[in-house]
Design a protein around this motif. Structure first.
Motif, mmCIF file in Angstrom:
data_model
loop_
_atom_site.group_PDB
_atom_site.id
_atom_site.type_symbol
_atom_site.label_atom_id
_atom_site.label_comp_id
_atom_site.label_asym_id
_atom_site.label_seq_id
_atom_site.Cartn_x
_atom_site.Cartn_y
_atom_site.Cartn_z
ATOM 1 N N ILE A 26 40.436 3.041 -30.407
ATOM 2 C CA ILE A 26 39.954 3.843 -29.278
ATOM 3 C C ILE A 26 40.757 5.141 -29.179
ATOM 4 C CG2 ILE A 26 39.746 3.951 -26.765
ATOM 5 C CD1 ILE A 26 39.201 0.912 -26.829
ATOM 6 N N PHE B 204 30.893 2.616 -25.764
ATOM 7 C CA PHE B 204 31.153 3.949 -26.293
ATOM 8 C C PHE B 204 29.987 4.841 -25.870
ATOM 9 C CE2 PHE B 204 31.699 6.566 -30.441
ATOM 10 C CZ PHE B 204 32.475 7.492 -29.783
ATOM 11 N N TRP C 50 33.552 -2.820 -26.676
ATOM 12 C CA TRP C 50 33.910 -1.585 -25.963
ATOM 13 C C TRP C 50 32.670 -0.730 -25.842
ATOM 14 C CZ3 TRP C 50 35.144 3.577 -28.326
ATOM 15 C CH2 TRP C 50 35.621 4.480 -27.367
ATOM 16 N N HIS D 217 26.784 1.331 -27.338
ATOM 17 C CA HIS D 217 26.522 2.542 -26.553
ATOM 18 C C HIS D 217 26.092 2.215 -25.130
ATOM 19 C CE1 HIS D 217 25.759 6.772 -25.978
ATOM 20 N NE2 HIS D 217 24.518 6.536 -25.590
ATOM 21 N N ILE E 110 39.769 7.547 -31.920
ATOM 22 C CA ILE E 110 38.487 8.205 -31.644
ATOM 23 C C ILE E 110 38.687 9.374 -30.685
ATOM 24 C CG2 ILE E 110 36.265 7.906 -30.467
ATOM 25 C CD1 ILE E 110 36.204 5.054 -31.669
ATOM 26 N N ASP F 165 33.248 3.603 -20.156
ATOM 27 C CA ASP F 165 33.723 3.272 -21.502
ATOM 28 C C ASP F 165 34.990 2.428 -21.428
ATOM 29 O OD1 ASP F 165 31.618 4.846 -22.161
ATOM 30 O OD2 ASP F 165 32.719 6.249 -23.404
ATOM 31 N N THR G 249 28.929 -0.965 -34.965
ATOM 32 C CA THR G 249 28.353 -0.053 -33.986
ATOM 33 C C THR G 249 26.932 -0.494 -33.708
ATOM 34 O OG1 THR G 249 27.411 1.552 -35.551
ATOM 35 C CG2 THR G 249 29.737 1.834 -34.934
ATOM 36 N N TYR H 180 32.267 8.963 -23.883
ATOM 37 C CA TYR H 180 32.998 9.653 -24.943
ATOM 38 C C TYR H 180 32.071 10.039 -26.097
ATOM 39 C CZ TYR H 180 37.409 8.335 -22.698
ATOM 40 O OH TYR H 180 38.451 8.191 -21.814
ATOM 41 N N CYS H 181 31.103 9.191 -26.376
ATOM 42 C CA CYS H 181 30.150 9.447 -27.463
ATOM 43 C C CYS H 181 29.363 10.731 -27.194
ATOM 44 C CB CYS H 181 29.209 8.252 -27.593
ATOM 45 S SG CYS H 181 28.144 8.270 -29.040
ATOM 46 N N MET I 157 31.346 -1.756 -30.945
ATOM 47 C CA MET I 157 31.248 -0.535 -30.160
ATOM 48 C C MET I 157 29.790 -0.357 -29.775
ATOM 49 S SD MET I 157 33.821 1.763 -32.524
ATOM 50 C CE MET I 157 33.035 3.260 -31.989
#
Length: 308
Positions: free
Chosen positions: A55, A148, A146, A111, A58, A72, A88, A151-152, A109
């Motif tokens: 994390i 994401f 997690w 979304h 990233i 997040d 992902t 931040y994504c 990860m």
């Protein structure tokens, strides 16, 4: 910043690099991390990265500042656990969890939410049996999840819209931070068919004249909300608005009435998951070179609907 001067097999060096890259705000967060959470493997002299390591990496590589108010966060697992593989996806569905376990990947990860509401409040519906069973499955396989999302979308370019533009071969028309893509003229039907083919979508929903030519495309994958979708049409005046999902009583009715009043903007609805999946797929390309010691796999959560 050149990472080669910070050997990743040394947890102190990893912390030093990440602290410098994240700046003052990130430093406070990183200093609170226990060094025990930065485990080191003695095999081949490679670092055994923890969930928190990844994390932090990233954020550092994305030049992102830690957010105080964000969704997040970890939904399962521990920040200190050593990662054996990364997946992902859009949604950490039961199928995705089981496939991650089969791949011996213990870090997902995702979304979007894992527990069916934006903040992943597990008490959103009291005594939710599906939530409880999902938690038990994650615990059984020792998988950390997690989200994401914030931040994504904060990456430059936005990972989701960039991934969609790449998947549709529209990158030549894509500009970071802009909603409009000016593509070669094509009919609404041709654009809908292109999206279905390039994104692997079975069905899309359309409002508009299938023969009308379109050049100015507003690309808003996912769920932007009615106000932002309508604002995009009012401000940008696209030939076609492309969205992941919408409230039918908001954007859809606005588009319908607008066209009945002489407006020309058409609408294509792709579906939420399939409209943003290419972004999480692209994250593999972005992140894998930064963590060569770990296998990163994209598992599509797919369209939840069966079309009859």
């Amino acid at each position: 910043m050149n990472t080669s001067s910070f050997p990743w097999s040394d947890p102190f060096n990893r912390r030093k690099f990440l602290t410098q890259a994240l700046g003052a705000a990130g430093s406070m967060a990183l200093l609170s991390l226990p060094l025990a959470g930065m485990a080191v493997s003695t095999q081949a002299g490679t670092a055994a990265l923890t969930v928190q390591d990844i994390i932090n990496l990233i954020l550092a590589e994305g030049k992102l500042q830690p957010k105080q108010d964000t969704v997040d966060t970890l939904k399962s697992g521990q920040a200190s656990q050593v990662v054996t593989g990364i997946v992902t996806t859009m949604f950490a569905t039961i199928s995705v969890i089981e496939e991650a376990a089969r791949l011996k990947a213990n870090f997902i990860m995702a979304h979007e939410p894992t527990f069916y509401n934006h903040k992943d409040d597990t008490d959103w519906v009291k005594n939710n049996k599906v939530v409880q069973q999902k938690q038990e499955l994650l615990a059984k396989h020792g998988i950390a999840v997690w989200r994401f999302h914030d931040y994504c979308h904060s990456l430059k370019p936005d990972a989701i819209s960039y991934g969609v533009a790449k998947k549709t071969n529209w990158l030549p028309y894509y500009k970071t931070g802009e909603l409009i893509l000016t593509i070669p003229a094509a009919s609404l039907q041709q654009i809908a068919q292109h999206l279905k083919s390039s994104l692997g979508i079975t069905h899309v929903r359309v409002i508009g004249n299938l023969e009308q030519p379109c050049t100015r495309v507003a690309l808003l994958p996912g769920a932007w909300g009615g106000q932002r979708q309508v604002t995009a049409v009012e401000v940008e005046k696209p030939d076609v608005l492309i969205v992941g999902e919408l409230s039918e009583w908001e954007t859809a009715e606005y588009i319908r009435d607008g066209r009945l009043l002489g407006g020309k903007t058409a609408l294509i609805v792709l579906g939420h998951s399939v409209s943003e999946e290419p972004g999480m797929e692209w994250i593999v390309d972005w992140l894998q070179p930064k963590i060569p010691s770990l296998k990163i796999t994209h598992i599509a959560s797919g369209d939840p609907f069966t079309w009859l």
